[in-house]
Design a protein around this motif. Sequence first.
Motif, short mmCIF file in Angstrom:
data_model
loop_
_atom_site.label_atom_id
_atom_site.label_comp_id
_atom_site.label_asym_id
_atom_site.label_seq_id
_atom_site.Cartn_x
_atom_site.Cartn_y
_atom_site.Cartn_z
N CYS A 295 0.69 -3.43 -2.46
CA CYS A 295 0.93 -2.73 -1.19
C CYS A 295 0.57 -1.26 -1.32
O CYS A 295 -0.01 -0.67 -0.39
CB CYS A 295 2.40 -2.88 -0.79
N TYR B 53 -1.69 -0.01 -3.21
CA TYR B 53 -3.15 0.07 -3.18
C TYR B 53 -3.66 0.03 -1.74
O TYR B 53 -4.54 0.80 -1.35
CB TYR B 53 -3.75 -1.07 -3.99
N LEU B 54 -3.09 -0.88 -0.94
CA LEU B 54 -3.53 -1.00 0.46
C LEU B 54 -3.10 0.20 1.30
O LEU B 54 -3.69 0.45 2.37
CB LEU B 54 -2.98 -2.28 1.05
N ARG B 55 -2.09 0.93 0.85
CA ARG B 55 -1.66 2.13 1.59
C ARG B 55 -2.56 3.34 1.32
O ARG B 55 -2.47 4.35 2.04
CB ARG B 55 -0.22 2.49 1.23
N TYR C 249 -8.39 5.05 3.40
CA TYR C 249 -9.67 4.34 3.28
C TYR C 249 -10.44 4.46 4.58
O TYR C 249 -9.88 4.35 5.67
CB TYR C 249 -9.42 2.86 2.95
N GLU D 259 -15.34 -1.58 -1.62
CA GLU D 259 -13.90 -1.33 -1.54
C GLU D 259 -13.25 -2.25 -0.51
O GLU D 259 -12.12 -2.71 -0.69
CB GLU D 259 -13.64 0.13 -1.19
N LEU D 260 -13.98 -2.53 0.57
CA LEU D 260 -13.44 -3.45 1.58
C LEU D 260 -13.19 -4.83 0.97
O LEU D 260 -12.17 -5.47 1.26
CB LEU D 260 -14.42 -3.56 2.75
N ARG E 292 -10.00 -4.76 -0.99
CA ARG E 292 -8.82 -4.76 -0.12
C ARG E 292 -8.59 -6.13 0.51
O ARG E 292 -7.44 -6.58 0.63
CB ARG E 292 -8.98 -3.69 0.96
N ALA F 222 -6.93 -8.24 -2.06
CA ALA F 222 -5.51 -7.91 -2.21
C ALA F 222 -4.70 -8.53 -1.08
O ALA F 222 -3.61 -9.08 -1.31
CB ALA F 222 -5.32 -6.40 -2.23
N GLN F 223 -5.21 -8.49 0.16
CA GLN F 223 -4.52 -9.10 1.29
C GLN F 223 -4.39 -10.61 1.11
O GLN F 223 -3.33 -11.20 1.35
CB GLN F 223 -5.28 -8.80 2.59
N ALA G 215 -0.83 1.68 6.23
CA ALA G 215 -1.96 0.98 5.61
C ALA G 215 -3.02 0.66 6.66
O ALA G 215 -2.73 0.48 7.84
CB ALA G 215 -1.48 -0.30 4.93
N LEU H 211 -5.49 -2.27 7.49
CA LEU H 211 -5.60 -3.67 7.15
C LEU H 211 -6.71 -4.32 7.97
O LEU H 211 -6.90 -4.00 9.15
CB LEU H 211 -4.27 -4.38 7.40
#
Length: 344
Positions: free
Chosen positions: A132, A134-136, A139, A157-158, A161, A164-165, A205, A207
Amino acid sequence: MWALAALVGTLLIVFVLAVGPWILTRHPQKGLTSEQALKARNDVRATLVQALAGLAVAGGLAVTYRTFRHNQAEQDRNYELRQAEQVNALYTKAVEQLGHEEAPVRLGALYSLVHLAQASPHQRQTVVDVLCAYLRMPYAPPGSASPITSARDPAQELQVRLTAQRLLAKHLYVPEDVSGEDAQKLSPTLDETFWPGISLDLTRATLFDFSLHRASICSASFVEATFIGLAMFDGVTFTSNVLFTEAKFPNNAWFRNATFADVWFIDTTFNRTASFRKTTFIRGAMFGGATFSSDPLCDGAQVMHLDDPDLNKGGKDARRVWPDGWAVRADADDPTRGTLVAEE
């Protein structure tokens, strides 16, 4: 202790060799010759020696077993210590690799962390917190006009992410034939991929095509989060508080068949379709200040605890504020439950 043991041993030997045979052969003595009396004492002495030897063997086995258990416990403690050291080393290395410039290294770090969490249930919330966090991180998506700059390739990078999701969603997906509420009662195991007892902090974040379809989560914060692409919360269950305060949904947001214990959509912005069809609101539901570009879809949404004055009182302290144009109609058969209906 050694002196006491020596004293007890000496007394036992004296009893076996002298006192015991004398006591046990005193009566009857009539009609026994001296040879027969001596034989009787020797027989008793032999029996007592055998009994004492049996006790000694039993005592030796007890001491041996105790020593074995002590050594085994010591080995188990050493093994657990080594395991903890290895887990900490793997965790530290994976977290460091999340900051690597190369996207494949960061992807490997994500999978390493999730693999570590699967094998160590007590580490799962910690690993979720890292994902979480990392996603925060700020970006800028490819092609955006955001002032955020980074040396990392935005497209790569997308992908990190999105991975991670997906990893989060995979381990929050409810097992088949289990309700979202019952899923939180499951005990964590090494084989089951669902992780009960997890909370999310995705405050601010960004998302992308975010999905928690059929997930079960304790609590979550999406305060000021931005959901780019479709936001999919169909069938999700939140067993505690979830905050969408000031979140932004530029595209469609689906909350169909979701279950909320307490949810805040205060000042949330929905720029496209927002569907709450057949959603269940167990306790608080706050839509104060929420803006919708088109009428929200709330057909069949269920509301619980209509008899609770703390939840249903009006005014600034109201725990339930519905989207404009929608109101609660109590069920005829159960006045504690109701359904959201469009106002005429």
